[in-house]
Scaffold this motif. Sequence first.
Motif, mmCIF file in Angstrom:
data_model
loop_
_atom_site.group_PDB
_atom_site.id
_atom_site.type_symbol
_atom_site.label_atom_id
_atom_site.label_comp_id
_atom_site.label_asym_id
_atom_site.label_seq_id
_atom_site.Cartn_x
_atom_site.Cartn_y
_atom_site.Cartn_z
ATOM 1 N N TYR A 32 0.795 -1.213 0.110
ATOM 2 C CA TYR A 32 -0.043 -0.099 0.021
ATOM 3 C C TYR A 32 1.016 1.193 0.023
ATOM 4 O O TYR A 32 1.795 1.262 0.336
ATOM 5 C CB TYR A 32 -0.817 -0.034 1.258
ATOM 6 C CG TYR A 32 -1.589 -1.314 1.551
ATOM 7 C CD1 TYR A 32 -0.806 -2.127 2.408
ATOM 8 C CD2 TYR A 32 -2.953 -1.203 1.441
ATOM 9 C CE1 TYR A 32 -1.774 -3.581 2.719
ATOM 10 C CE2 TYR A 32 -3.673 -2.563 1.741
ATOM 11 C CZ TYR A 32 -3.092 -3.612 2.371
ATOM 12 O OH TYR A 32 -3.501 -4.523 2.542
ATOM 13 N N LEU B 260 -7.096 -10.592 4.306
ATOM 14 C CA LEU B 260 -7.451 -9.508 5.031
ATOM 15 C C LEU B 260 -8.904 -9.668 5.275
ATOM 16 O O LEU B 260 -9.558 -9.308 6.121
ATOM 17 C CB LEU B 260 -7.449 -7.865 4.635
ATOM 18 C CG LEU B 260 -6.080 -7.450 4.216
ATOM 19 C CD1 LEU B 260 -6.210 -5.970 3.715
ATOM 20 C CD2 LEU B 260 -5.292 -7.481 5.538
ATOM 21 N N PRO C 25 -8.474 -10.125 11.849
ATOM 22 C CA PRO C 25 -8.017 -8.324 12.271
ATOM 23 C C PRO C 25 -6.968 -8.168 11.404
ATOM 24 O O PRO C 25 -5.832 -8.894 11.437
ATOM 25 C CB PRO C 25 -7.572 -8.580 13.627
ATOM 26 C CG PRO C 25 -7.221 -10.072 14.041
ATOM 27 C CD PRO C 25 -8.404 -10.760 13.049
ATOM 28 N N PRO C 26 -6.942 -7.262 10.357
ATOM 29 C CA PRO C 26 -5.714 -7.125 9.521
ATOM 30 C C PRO C 26 -4.867 -6.239 9.934
ATOM 31 O O PRO C 26 -4.796 -5.403 10.676
ATOM 32 C CB PRO C 26 -6.589 -6.295 8.270
ATOM 33 C CG PRO C 26 -7.576 -5.694 9.148
ATOM 34 C CD PRO C 26 -8.156 -6.560 10.090
ATOM 35 N N GLN C 27 -3.564 -6.591 9.769
ATOM 36 C CA GLN C 27 -2.297 -5.940 10.238
ATOM 37 C C GLN C 27 -1.668 -5.571 9.166
ATOM 38 O O GLN C 27 -1.205 -6.161 8.431
ATOM 39 C CB GLN C 27 -1.418 -7.013 11.254
ATOM 40 C CG GLN C 27 -2.024 -7.057 12.323
ATOM 41 C CD GLN C 27 -1.060 -7.755 13.292
ATOM 42 O OE1 GLN C 27 0.101 -7.578 13.305
ATOM 43 N NE2 GLN C 27 -1.525 -8.565 14.337
ATOM 44 N N GLN C 28 -1.531 -4.325 8.988
ATOM 45 C CA GLN C 28 -0.391 -3.727 7.848
ATOM 46 C C GLN C 28 0.543 -3.251 8.751
ATOM 47 O O GLN C 28 0.563 -2.491 9.772
ATOM 48 C CB GLN C 28 -1.299 -2.433 7.389
ATOM 49 C CG GLN C 28 -2.312 -3.180 6.190
ATOM 50 C CD GLN C 28 -3.314 -2.019 5.611
ATOM 51 O OE1 GLN C 28 -2.691 -0.669 5.366
ATOM 52 N NE2 GLN C 28 -4.340 -2.244 5.145
ATOM 53 N N PHE D 173 4.184 -0.795 8.392
ATOM 54 C CA PHE D 173 4.284 0.484 7.828
ATOM 55 C C PHE D 173 5.740 0.638 7.672
ATOM 56 O O PHE D 173 6.690 0.376 8.660
ATOM 57 C CB PHE D 173 3.665 1.748 8.643
ATOM 58 C CG PHE D 173 2.207 1.593 8.324
ATOM 59 C CD1 PHE D 173 1.369 0.846 9.008
ATOM 60 C CD2 PHE D 173 1.790 2.684 7.425
ATOM 61 C CE1 PHE D 173 -0.052 0.951 8.626
ATOM 62 C CE2 PHE D 173 0.501 2.821 7.107
ATOM 63 C CZ PHE D 173 -0.247 1.815 7.664
ATOM 64 N N GLY D 174 6.243 1.134 6.649
ATOM 65 C CA GLY D 174 7.581 1.701 6.648
ATOM 66 C C GLY D 174 7.898 3.036 7.330
ATOM 67 O O GLY D 174 6.800 3.538 7.936
#
Lengths: 116, 117
Positions: free
Chosen positions: A33, A98, A102-105, A107-108
């Motif tokens: 994303y 997803l 419970p979706p986990q993204q 991040f950078g």
Amino acid sequence: DTAVSQTPKYLVTQMGNDKSIKCEQNLGHDTMYWYKQDSKKFLKIMFSYNNKELIINETVPNRFSPKSPDKAHLNLHINSLELGDSAVYFCASSRQALRGGPPQQYFGPGTRLTVT
Amino acid sequence: DQQVKQNSPSLSVQEGRISILNCDYTNSMFDYFLWYKKYPAEGPTFLISISSIKDKNEDGRFTVFLNKSAKHLSLHIVPSQPGDSAVYFCAAIIANAGGTSYGKLTFGQGTILTVHP
């Protein structure tokens, strides 16, 4: 090892230029994303790719073009930069599944883009 | 149209006390809510989530409460520690959405938490 990395961390450029931000993840995720954090601090999704296929494309000017050469990379190219493009851009990744959980993204660290 | 809002831009608490961070949403289709924590110069990191069918989820010092009728959720941190000082983002997702909403997290604007020693 950094899970989601972005380069560069800071980018200062002039209006009208074309620039790219690179993102790489080593988590084995197949969904990636791009988010933009604007001056009001909202994090808003711009694009999402799953297995190199575009699945989310928010209302973003077509000067912004994501490119996913493989599942581990999602680069963001911006043409004809404008003052309003100044923001912090975050890349993220997640597993495909997803749905239903419970979706986990992940991040950078973000790329702070300043257009002068 | 901001579907997720955090109306308190900042919160200051004493170490050892409870921190309560609030979040309101408008879209009743959201079926998962998440809290992310962000330190300066870093990306947000996942903290805790709750399904819309639950009203409470607890993980150590962190508890999230969901009031669906009020479209409100809150994150409680007890006891608060100086290392908890960060920006906290509330986010929501329609987890089973297809098409262009698939995987789309909608974030609030964040609340800056400062925990004083």
